[in-house]
Write a protein that holds these residues in place. Structure first.
Motif: not given
Ligand SMILES: CC(=O)Nc1ccn([C@H]2C[C@H](O)[C@@H](CO)O2)c(=O)n1
Length: 101
Positions: A5-7, A10, A19, A22-24, A28, A42, A74, A82-83, A86-87
């Protein structure tokens, strides 16, 4: 097929190919190169594309650079913000590289 999933903010960048990573966190990032992955939002789990994972590489938060930022479409300060949201406090990330299929 695996899912990621992505927000929703994005979605447009992913569909436009702007893009490409993705950094997780580790939990994940259970992907390997060659995985074909279903992508959904998401917030509402609406499907919007499939991607192929082209690589998964560990990366430290403190080692993030302008190349990562460009791949996220970005600036580096935006990416770190952003990171961090989220984390919070997480140092070990995994870079998932992908392409649209
Ligand atoms: C649930 C969750 O963590 N979902 C995420 C995590 C990251 N992203 C995107 C935000 C940044 O662009 C990159 C780096 O983390 O990934 C996301 O869309 N959803």
């Amino acid at each position: 097929m695996k899912n990621i999933t992505f927000y929703r903010r994005f979605e447009t960048d992913i569909l436009a190919g702007r893009k490409t990573i993705t950094l997780r966190e580790a939990s994940d990032a259970d992907f390997v190169a060659g995985d074909q992955v279903r992508v959904s939002r998401y917030e509402d789990d609406v499907y919007f594309c499939n991607i192929e994972v082209t690589g998964v590489t560990p990366v430290q938060f403190d080692d993030l650079n302008d190349t990562h930022a460009v791949q996220e479409n970005m600036t580096l300060p935006e990416l770190k913000q952003v990171i961090s949201e989220i984390y919070p406090g997480l140092k070990e990330l995994f870079m998932i590289e992908f392409r649209l299929i």
